[in-house]
Design an enzyme around this catalytic site. Structure first.
Site, short mmCIF file in Angstrom:
data_model
loop_
_atom_site.label_atom_id
_atom_site.label_comp_id
_atom_site.label_asym_id
_atom_site.label_seq_id
_atom_site.Cartn_x
_atom_site.Cartn_y
_atom_site.Cartn_z
N ASP A 204 0.83 -1.20 0.00
CA ASP A 204 0.00 0.00 0.00
C ASP A 204 0.87 1.25 0.00
O ASP A 204 1.84 1.34 0.76
CB ASP A 204 -0.89 -0.02 1.25
CG ASP A 204 -1.85 1.13 1.31
OD1 ASP A 204 -2.82 1.13 0.55
OD2 ASP A 204 -1.62 2.05 2.14
N GLU A 262 14.01 -15.08 -1.16
CA GLU A 262 14.22 -16.20 -0.24
C GLU A 262 13.04 -17.15 -0.22
O GLU A 262 13.12 -18.26 0.32
CB GLU A 262 14.47 -15.67 1.18
CG GLU A 262 15.69 -14.78 1.34
CD GLU A 262 15.82 -14.24 2.75
OE1 GLU A 262 15.37 -14.93 3.69
OE2 GLU A 262 16.35 -13.12 2.92
#
Length: 544
Positions: A204, A262
């Site tokens: 956001d 990751e």
């Protein structure tokens, strides 16, 4: 699935936005919740989407309906528990749906423990975790920055005897990303959800993370004439050069991307509202392979429904982000529903809705649809006494806020509260929405719901549409025309955005083309001319 491999599933994907408090109530309190979302996942899966963006469900005092987070790792009790979220995630994955969650990290609630500590003194461990500044000698705010929700972007705190910055509500203080400890802390908040198995984040206000460290004043906005006042909100009077979109932002977005690397297959989509700079910002934030995967833009959220707007907007963004990726949407929880924005007096909203999704599914990029648009829901008219949106309450009556696009989903026409809840819902459900309920449309093969399913399936089944190149064709003021090409396949996409039929001379290469079954009824094709009915569209495959 979208894309050419699981790692890039997001390229050309279709994302469905769920606004949890308005999707389905499972416990009879009139507010939607996570168990309710889980109960309705089959509906979402039936549309043929790839992923769900779930708007905030975190612990919050709800001053801005959850976009004011007080604990990033907790589910607000009104939405359920962490176990409820885990069940939602598991069920979605079982249905082949990915889950993207909002991360509202440009600011927190003023009830967050971090802010409570930060405001307690000027020398506590989190004293610099928010944007604090001394007043000018006369006691006024440090500079001229404005809040998106109206008024100055600064609020006085009598304990620290300083102002703090808030780009939104005064109860939403801005985080200070210039502090290294803040950057590290936010990475760990995101890691918490990645470890739970989410497939990515919708970031956001991602260009709001950094502010100008020198607190320089924003210059006045460039306007055509002195009397040309922008919108209702004074925020539009400024060029927002210093309160957002700062150079330091890019390095932090790269840190977020490194975190996601990751967790293979996860993605970050950034929400960018940046006015005229938006194309360049999106290009910067999605290029190089080490920034965000794609960005979500506001630039198709206007009221003008014309070939020019689509052609110029898409061209600008794709040119600026040639090395990146764009996400397109026509509606979300912050804007009037597009059927109401685009329709003029006397228009058939069903024709507008079908034409709009026929355009959206053919655009190059990822696309996002907002809950209820598959039903062709118009904007709800909300009485002032029923408003819940602080933005609308602040600017009523010139701006009625965002509640009109946030009303509960109508599932069953004849059930109490349209099947959304057994109690009075947090916002009223209009009668015209009940008439468009899911059960009504499921029973009608001509309904908008079934057309959405066909349109999304068509996008998924055509690689040239999903991930091919796009080239616009000059076709006059009323017809939007472009080709989508991948490998040896080319599809010509034509749209009549006018209230009268239009004739268009066919290029010689399409003289023997046949209209795709997804084309609008009433299309006439011969060797030299194509006739499009009012608000009609056609997809023509170049003969091989």
């Amino acid at each position: 699935m979208a894309g050419s491999g699981d790692g890039d599933w997001w390229r050309g994907a279709v994302i469905y936005q769920v606004y949890p408090r308005s999707f389905q109530d499972s416990d009879g309190d009139g507010i939607g919740d996570l168990k309710g979302v889980t109960a309705r996942l089959d509906h979402i899966a039936s549309l043929g989407v790839d992923a769900i963006w779930v708007s905030p469900f975190f612990k919050s005092p709800m001053a801005d309906m959850g976009y004011d987070v007080s604990d990033y790792r907790a589910v607000d009790p009104m939405f359920g528990t962490l176990a409820d979220f885990d069940a939602l995630l598991a069920r979605a994955h079982a249905l082949g749906l990915k889950i993207i969650i909002d991360q509202v990290i440009s600011h927190t609630s003023d009830q967050h423990a971090w802010f409570q500590e930060s405001r307690s003194s000027r020398d506590n461990p989190r004293a610099d975790w928010y944007v604090w500044a001394d007043p000018k000698p006369d006691g006024t705010a440090p500079n001229n920055w404005l809040s998106i929700f109206g008024g100055p972007a600064w609020e006085w705190d009598g304990t620290r005897m300083q102002y703090y910055m808030h780009s939104f509500l005064a109860s939403q203080p801005d985080i200070n990303f210039h502090a290294p400890a803040v950057q590290d802390a936010m990475i760990e908040e995101m890691r918490f959800w990645l470890d739970r198995g989410v497939d990515g984040f919708r970031l956001d206000a991602c260009n709001h993370y950094f502010h100008d460290a020198k607190l320089r004043d924003n210059p006045p906005a460039r306007r055509m004439a002195a009397h040309d006042i922008p919108e209702t909100n004074p925020y539009g009077f400024q060029e927002h050069l210093y309160d957002k979109t700062q150079p330091e932002n890019l390095a932090y977005l790269k840190r977020i991307r490194a975190l996601l690397e990751e967790y293979p297959g996860t993605v970050a989509v950034g929400e960018v509202g940046d006015g005229e700079r938006a194309p360049q910002t999106v290009g910067l934030y999605t290029s190089g392979g080490d920034t965000l995967h794609f960005c979500y833009t506001f630039d198709l959220f206007g009221t003008e429904f014309s070939p020019r707007v689509f052609r110029e907007t898409v061209t600008k963004f794709l040119k600026a982000s040639a090395d990146g990726w764009v996400c397109w949407a026509l509606s979300n929880h912050d804007v009037m529903r597009h059927v109401s924005r685009f329709a003029e007096a006397g228009d058939d909203p069903n024709r507008i809705g079908r034409l709009a999704i026929a355009i959206l599914v053919a655009l190059r990029g990822t696309i996002c649809i907002y809950q209820g648009e598959e039903l062709g829901l118009p904007e709800a008219e909300i009485a002032y006494e029923d408003l819940r949106d602080p933005y609308g309450i602040r600017f009523w009556p010139s701006f009625k806020g965002r509640d009109g696009c946030r009303t509960p989903m109508p599932w069953s026409r004849d059930e109490p509260q349209a099947g959304f809840s057994t109690a009075k819902p947090w916002l009223p459900i209009p009668g015209e929405h009940k008439a468009r309920a899911v059960d009504v449309q499921e029973a009608d093969p001509r309904a908008m719901l079934h057309f959405y399913r066909r349109a999304l399936a068509w996008r998924r089944e055509n690689p040239a549409i999903q991930c091919g190149d796009i080239d616009f064709v000059e076709a006059g003021d009323d017809i939007l025309a472009f080709t989508r090409t991948r490998g040896g396949e080319t599809i010509l996409c034509l749209y009549n955005i006018a209230r009268e039929p239009q004739d268009w001379p066919l290029p010689a290469a399409y003289a023997t083309a046949l209209a795709d079954p997804l084309s609008a009824p009433g299309i006439t094709v011969n060797r030299k001319m194509l006739r499009l009915p009012a608000y009609g569209w056609a997809f023509l495959r170049k003969p091989g």
